[in-house]
Design an enzyme around this catalytic site. Structure first.
Site, PDB file in Angstrom:
ATOM      1  N   CYS A   1      -1.791  -7.171   5.160  1.00  0.00           N
ATOM      2  CA  CYS A   1      -0.483  -6.879   4.538  1.00  0.00           C
ATOM      3  C   CYS A   1       0.667  -7.180   5.502  1.00  0.00           C
ATOM      4  O   CYS A   1       0.873  -8.324   5.866  1.00  0.00           O
ATOM      5  CB  CYS A   1      -0.447  -5.442   4.016  1.00  0.00           C
ATOM      6  SG  CYS A   1       0.843  -5.206   2.763  1.00  0.00           S
TER       7      CYS A   1
ATOM      8  N   LYS B   1       9.399  -3.932  -5.930  1.00  0.00           N
ATOM      9  CA  LYS B   1       8.164  -3.701  -5.190  1.00  0.00           C
ATOM     10  C   LYS B   1       6.953  -4.173  -5.981  1.00  0.00           C
ATOM     11  O   LYS B   1       6.844  -3.930  -7.179  1.00  0.00           O
ATOM     12  CB  LYS B   1       8.012  -2.211  -4.867  1.00  0.00           C
ATOM     13  CG  LYS B   1       6.780  -1.913  -4.020  1.00  0.00           C
ATOM     14  CD  LYS B   1       6.700  -0.439  -3.627  1.00  0.00           C
ATOM     15  CE  LYS B   1       5.482  -0.186  -2.756  1.00  0.00           C
ATOM     16  NZ  LYS B   1       5.391   1.233  -2.326  1.00  0.00           N
TER      17      LYS B   1
ATOM     18  N   SER C   1       0.632  -3.507  -2.323  1.00  0.00           N
ATOM     19  CA  SER C   1       1.709  -2.526  -2.231  1.00  0.00           C
ATOM     20  C   SER C   1       2.702  -3.018  -1.181  1.00  0.00           C
ATOM     21  O   SER C   1       2.554  -2.747   0.009  1.00  0.00           O
ATOM     22  CB  SER C   1       1.147  -1.147  -1.845  1.00  0.00           C
ATOM     23  OG  SER C   1       2.183  -0.202  -1.721  1.00  0.00           O
TER      24      SER C   1
ATOM     25  N   HIS D   1      -4.378  -5.161  -0.032  1.00  0.00           N
ATOM     26  CA  HIS D   1      -5.078  -4.038   0.586  1.00  0.00           C
ATOM     27  C   HIS D   1      -6.454  -3.838  -0.053  1.00  0.00           C
ATOM     28  O   HIS D   1      -6.683  -2.846  -0.763  1.00  0.00           O
ATOM     29  CB  HIS D   1      -4.269  -2.755   0.434  1.00  0.00           C
ATOM     30  CG  HIS D   1      -3.098  -2.647   1.352  1.00  0.00           C
ATOM     31  ND1 HIS D   1      -3.234  -2.380   2.706  1.00  0.00           N
ATOM     32  CD2 HIS D   1      -1.770  -2.775   1.121  1.00  0.00           C
ATOM     33  CE1 HIS D   1      -2.039  -2.338   3.261  1.00  0.00           C
ATOM     34  NE2 HIS D   1      -1.132  -2.578   2.332  1.00  0.00           N
TER      35      HIS D   1
ATOM     36  N   GLU E   1      -8.976  -2.757   1.255  1.00  0.00           N
ATOM     37  CA  GLU E   1      -9.608  -1.552   1.810  1.00  0.00           C
ATOM     38  C   GLU E   1      -9.140  -0.259   1.144  1.00  0.00           C
ATOM     39  O   GLU E   1      -9.744   0.811   1.367  1.00  0.00           O
ATOM     40  CB  GLU E   1      -9.329  -1.468   3.317  1.00  0.00           C
ATOM     41  CG  GLU E   1      -7.956  -0.954   3.698  1.00  0.00           C
ATOM     42  CD  GLU E   1      -6.815  -1.960   3.513  1.00  0.00           C
ATOM     43  OE1 GLU E   1      -5.639  -1.574   3.708  1.00  0.00           O
ATOM     44  OE2 GLU E   1      -7.095  -3.129   3.164  1.00  0.00           O
TER      45      GLU E   1
ATOM     46  N   ARG F   1       4.394   9.919  -3.844  1.00  0.00           N
ATOM     47  CA  ARG F   1       5.255  10.090  -2.664  1.00  0.00           C
ATOM     48  C   ARG F   1       6.638   9.536  -2.932  1.00  0.00           C
ATOM     49  O   ARG F   1       7.653  10.160  -2.616  1.00  0.00           O
ATOM     50  CB  ARG F   1       4.614   9.376  -1.477  1.00  0.00           C
ATOM     51  CG  ARG F   1       5.439   9.384  -0.189  1.00  0.00           C
ATOM     52  CD  ARG F   1       4.992   8.261   0.729  1.00  0.00           C
ATOM     53  NE  ARG F   1       5.244   6.941   0.142  1.00  0.00           N
ATOM     54  CZ  ARG F   1       4.656   5.823   0.531  1.00  0.00           C
ATOM     55  NH1 ARG F   1       3.760   5.841   1.495  1.00  0.00           N
ATOM     56  NH2 ARG F   1       4.961   4.665  -0.062  1.00  0.00           N
TER      57      ARG F   1
END
Length: 301
Positions: free
Chosen positions: A142, A163, A192, A235, A237, A249
């Site tokens: 990333c 985003k 992300s 990502h 993982e 969040r």
């Protein structure tokens, strides 16, 4: 794969609950083999979550892997205690004279900041330069991938209109590289991020090969022709609930985020997300460890 980690690292308990084979230091010392030495430069704020995610991704090969965790000495972490860092992590000064079979440089939530204004940029540049002579193969994830593409190839990131958050469909562009052996034609990966490196700019670099892309997320899996530098823009993982945690969040921070795409069943955040990318993550990291690390590294580092 037996992952050798420190006996009391918190990630160990979580991995054992998932039936992932974790080898403690005592048992590893009894085996008469040389484990692969893998260095993880963890740039994420909540380092324990990233530790668990990466250990899980590295857990599907019979090779024994000895993990060393590293943090930046030029940055003070606000979300991980100094006790955890002092106990389980090293700094670059402590390992710069060593060599490693493989290295992973994680992402970081600093993508809205110009690279040169990141407080640990100079130290990161020193580490990326060092990796070319002291590491057999390095994966950049990333923001780590964007930083490496900028440092090694002069490719700057660009701000996205909004985003990019969700789980996106990807497809292979080539099967000629060992990194993509066993991949399906199409596979899913979480992303992300707020920035990107344009596909067409990457393709202008003769030494870089784009192995997979997404129509929504752009270039995803890139490597140089030698295979000692690999760039992952997403990502793989991430665990099942990582995007959910990020979404809530941002809600709590008043950012008003969009609901992550293709993530919640029926697009409803009240529904438990489906895990649809684990097999790809396992195959990717297994291929890297086997073909780009184990098959390439010298026995005597």
């Amino acid at each position: 794969m037996p992952i050798k980690i420190q006996n009391d690292l918190p990630a160990r308990g979580e991995l054992e609950k998932e039936n992932i084979f974790v080898m403690d230091e005592n048992r590893a010392m009894a085996q008469d083999i040389r484990p692969l030495q893998i260095l993880i430069l963890n740039l994420m704020p909540v380092k324990q979550d990233t530790e668990t995610q990466l250990f899980r991704a590295l857990s599907n090969t019979p090779l024994q892997v000895d993990i060393t965790l590293m943090h930046m000495s030029s940055h003070q972490s606000k979300n991980t205690s100094s006790v955890h860092l002092n106990k389980f992590y090293v700094t670059f000064a402590e390992v710069k004279e060593k060599k490693f079979d493989g290295m992973i440089i994680t992402g970081a939530p600093v993508e809205m900041i110009p690279f040169e204004q990141v407080d640990y940029w100079e130290e990161l540049c020193e580490i990326m330069e060092w990796s070319k002579s002291h590491v057999t193969s390095t994966i950049h994830v990333c923001w780590g991938a964007q930083a490496a593409l900028y440092y090694h190839y002069g490719l700057n990131k660009e701000l996205l209109p909004q985003k990019l958050s969700g789980v996106y469909k990807h497809h292979l562009l080539t099967r000629e590289m060992p990194l993509t052996r066993g991949f399906d034609d199409f596979f899913k990966v979480p992303h992300s991020r707020n920035t990107t490196v344009p596909l067409e700019e990457i393709q202008k670099k003769e030494d870089l090969v784009v192995l997979a892309k997404s129509y929504e997320a752009g270039a995803y899996l890139i490597q140089n022709k030698a295979g000692n530098q690999i760039f992952i823009t997403g990502h793989p993982e991430y665990d099942r609930m990582t995007l959910d945690k990020e979404y809530h969040r941002d809600l709590a921070a008043g950012i008003h985020p969009e609901i992550p795409e293709n993530y919640y069943p029926e697009g409803n955040p009240d529904n438990t997300p489906s895990l649809t990318w684990r097999i790809h993550a396992n195959t990717l990291y297994t291929n890297w460890l086997n073909y780009y690390v184990y098959q390439s590294t010298p026995y005597y580092l």
